[in-house]
Design an enzyme around this catalytic site. Structure first.
Site, PDB file in Angstrom:
ATOM      1  N   HIS A 142      -5.963  15.647  -5.619  1.00 35.26           N
ATOM      2  CA  HIS A 142      -6.278  16.019  -4.237  1.00 35.26           C
ATOM      3  C   HIS A 142      -6.148  17.523  -3.998  1.00 35.26           C
ATOM      4  CE1 HIS A 142      -6.336  11.781  -3.698  1.00 35.26           C
ATOM      5  NE2 HIS A 142      -6.192  11.782  -2.373  1.00 35.26           N
ATOM      6  N   ASN A 166      -0.237  13.286   3.690  1.00 37.45           N
ATOM      7  CA  ASN A 166      -0.897  12.545   4.761  1.00 37.45           C
ATOM      8  C   ASN A 166      -0.488  13.051   6.139  1.00 37.45           C
ATOM      9  OD1 ASN A 166      -2.759  10.475   5.074  1.00 37.45           O
ATOM     10  ND2 ASN A 166      -1.563   9.077   3.796  1.00 37.45           N
ATOM     11  N   GLY A 177      -6.753   4.875  -0.697  1.00 37.98           N
ATOM     12  CA  GLY A 177      -8.100   4.956  -0.156  1.00 37.98           C
ATOM     13  C   GLY A 177      -8.945   3.786  -0.616  1.00 37.98           C
ATOM     14  N   ARG A 194     -15.452  39.319  40.533  1.00 32.69           N
ATOM     15  CA  ARG A 194     -14.929  38.478  41.608  1.00 32.69           C
ATOM     16  C   ARG A 194     -14.408  37.136  41.089  1.00 32.69           C
ATOM     17  NH1 ARG A 194     -18.892  35.813  45.467  1.00 32.69           N
ATOM     18  NH2 ARG A 194     -20.248  37.367  44.519  1.00 32.69           N
ATOM     19  N   TYR A 213       0.830  -1.198   0.000  1.00 34.17           N
ATOM     20  CA  TYR A 213       0.000   0.000   0.000  1.00 34.17           C
ATOM     21  C   TYR A 213       0.869   1.255   0.000  1.00 34.17           C
ATOM     22  CZ  TYR A 213      -3.170   3.718   1.305  1.00 34.17           C
ATOM     23  OH  TYR A 213      -3.867   4.890   1.311  1.00 34.17           O
TER      24      TYR A 213
END
Length: 512
Positions: free
Chosen positions: A84, A197, A61, A285, A54
């Site tokens: 992309h 990535n 994907g 306060r 891979y």
């Protein structure tokens, strides 16, 4: 010029700020170059084998099941970058893009990505040349990292797309690379994917937000102290022994800052005078409790940022034993959560500051101040609409506090079926920080005017130093109505540049 050397073990927040905002040069350490070369040997060996791996010899994907032949792998890496780079909307700020590129280089230099040394050197060269790729607002789901923004940066490394030159002019990236003698990269196996990535955009924005908020929280302590003083409140609630019995560190720091600002004031402690009151309002306060909780939130966010700055975020990663393994480390959840958390804390800090401003302007609650701090109330409206502006900013901050990380929209044919929305969390936090600066500036404007209207009682020396500095910066004091926007803009610039903290520290010493 300052130089940041990138090694294999990550970078620091100060490194990110130096490169993103300070224009520091970037160099690769010899250790990083050696690690890059070693990891690349592993990738090349796997690429030569017939078995699919891979990211090396497969699609990505939902398309990861396809084995890609050697002659198509270069095209595959180019195509993933081009496809992309699909962002839309306004351009992202230059400092964000520089942080994004630098943090991707940080991971590349870890030796876990398989990118060649020459690609990493090109990334450094582009940063050093002051070339900033055009990155758009929309396109990242925060998983697998900031894909679209990083793709636009990788596209520029290839000599494609648009980029801004050091002169601020946007031109074709190829022309800018050529002018600076930078050769476009020709991507090989794994490299396109490795450049895309990561959580680098959201992390860079987190680091910068933390730096800005550190100054803003100190600024808010100062304006809270000024408002307490203007309202003739008591500083007894700031005593260290009261905060020691509820030992949240941020709370103790905020109370100590306020007490330091108020030291020597003739205005505090009058809550039992003509119109006695047992206690000051919560917005006065409880200022240390609210600001302190925000500080503690920042401490947690800083810890997350430090861990991420030391991380190597990629998928797949090259391990020292030679394995190339798929993983989920690119998921932005750890960063997204703290980005959202900071937006919540910032909204609350803005909200309590606005409540103090409103109290200063209300003659029924301001203990003797004129309505709206006007010169001639009725003829003059004073700061009435300045508070409207502050309220509008607070209202927007409350909307920005709705968490982005609680949402997820599945993508990539349900392969990426849970995403972090961390980039969106970071973008809205930047707007929140911007708004918070304006809100604090308006409280500063109102509180300094109110103190000057308290005739016969001297403010604390630190308060006097702040008033003098803000007047010298062009922010006018009490008087008849005038065009108010320039005064507010000058107050905003004063706070934004850190001058409020600097002026205070000339008297108090370093604030916490």
């Amino acid at each position: 010029m300052h130089t940041v050397v990138v090694g294999t073990s990550g970078v620091t927040a100060s490194d990110v700020l130096a490169v993103a905002r300070g224009g520091a040069r970037v160099e690769l350490s010899a250790e990083a170059v050696a690690a890059l070369a070693a990891a690349r040997e592993i990738v090349d060996a796997l690429a030569a084998k017939p078995d699919p791996v891979y990211g090396v010899s497969t699609g990505f994907g939902a398309l990861a099941t396809r084995h890609i032949s050697q002659e198509l792998r270069g095209r595959l890496q180019r195509n993933i970058v081009r496809s992309h780079a699909a962002g839309m909307g306004p351009r992202v700020e230059r400092e964000v893009v520089r942080a994004l590129m630098f943090l991707r280089l940080k991971t590349v230099c870890s030796g876990h990505t398989g990118v060649r040394p020459e690609v990493a050197q090109t990334m450094a060269d582009v940063l050093n040349a002051g070339i900033t790729p055009v990155v758009h607002e929309y396109g990242s789901l925060g998983c697998s990292g900031d894909l679209a923004p990083l793709s636009h940066c990788a596209l520029a490394l290839m000599g494609e797309g648009d980029a801004e030159g050091p002169d601020g002019v946007v031109r074709p990236a190829g022309e800018l690379l050529a002018e600076h003698g930078i050769r476009p990269v020709e991507l090989r196996e794994k490299e396109g994917l490795a450049l895309l990535n990561g959580t680098d955009g959201m992390l860079g924005m987190l680091v910068m937000a933390l730096a800005d908020l550190d100054t803003l929280y100190k600024s808010a302590d100062v304006t809270a102290a000024l408002s307490l003083e203007a309202l003739l409140g008591t500083d007894k609630v700031l005593a260290p022994e009261l905060h020691a019995i509820r030992p949240h560190p941020g709370q103790g720091a905020a109370a100590a800052n306020m007490l330091a600002v108020l030291k020597g004031s003739q205005l505090t402690g009058h809550h039992q005078d003509d119109a006695p009151r047992v206690q000051d309002a919560y917005s006065v306060r409880c200022a240390p409790q609210v600001a302190g909780a925000g500080r503690d939130t920042m401490a947690h966010a800083r810890l997350v940022a430090e861990r991420e700055l030391a991380a190597a975020v990629d998928n797949p990663v090259v391990l020292p034993d030679g394995r190339v393994e798929s993983n989920g480390n690119f998921h932005g959840a750890p960063v997204a959560y703290v980005l959202d958390f900071l937006a919540i804390a910032a909204a609350d800090l803005g909200s309590i500051a606005e409540r103090r401003t409103d109290r200063l302007l209300d003659k029924n609650r301001s203990h003797g101040l004129p309505p709206f701090l006007a010169d001639d109330a009725g003829v003059d409206s004073g700061l009435m609409i300045a508070q409207y502006t502050q309220a509008a900013l607070v209202s927007e901050m409350k909307r920005l506090a709705v968490p982005a990380s609680a949402d997820s929209i599945p993508s990539s044919a349900m392969q990426e079926d849970h995403v972090s929305m961390g980039w969106s969390a970071a973008r809205k936090l930047r707007t929140a920080v911007d708004n918070l600066t304006r809100i604090i500036a308006i409280e500063l404007y109102a509180a300094t005017r109110a103190i000057e209207l308290r005739e016969g009682l001297a403010p604390a020396p630190a308060s006097r130093a702040v008033i003098d500095a803000v007047r010298a910066a062009g922010v006018e004091g009490p008087g008849p109505d005038r065009f108010l926007a320039p005064d507010l803009a000058a107050a905003d610039a004063f706070v934004r540049a850190g001058h409020l903290v600097t002026a205070t520290e000339t008297v108090t010493g370093p604030l916490r």
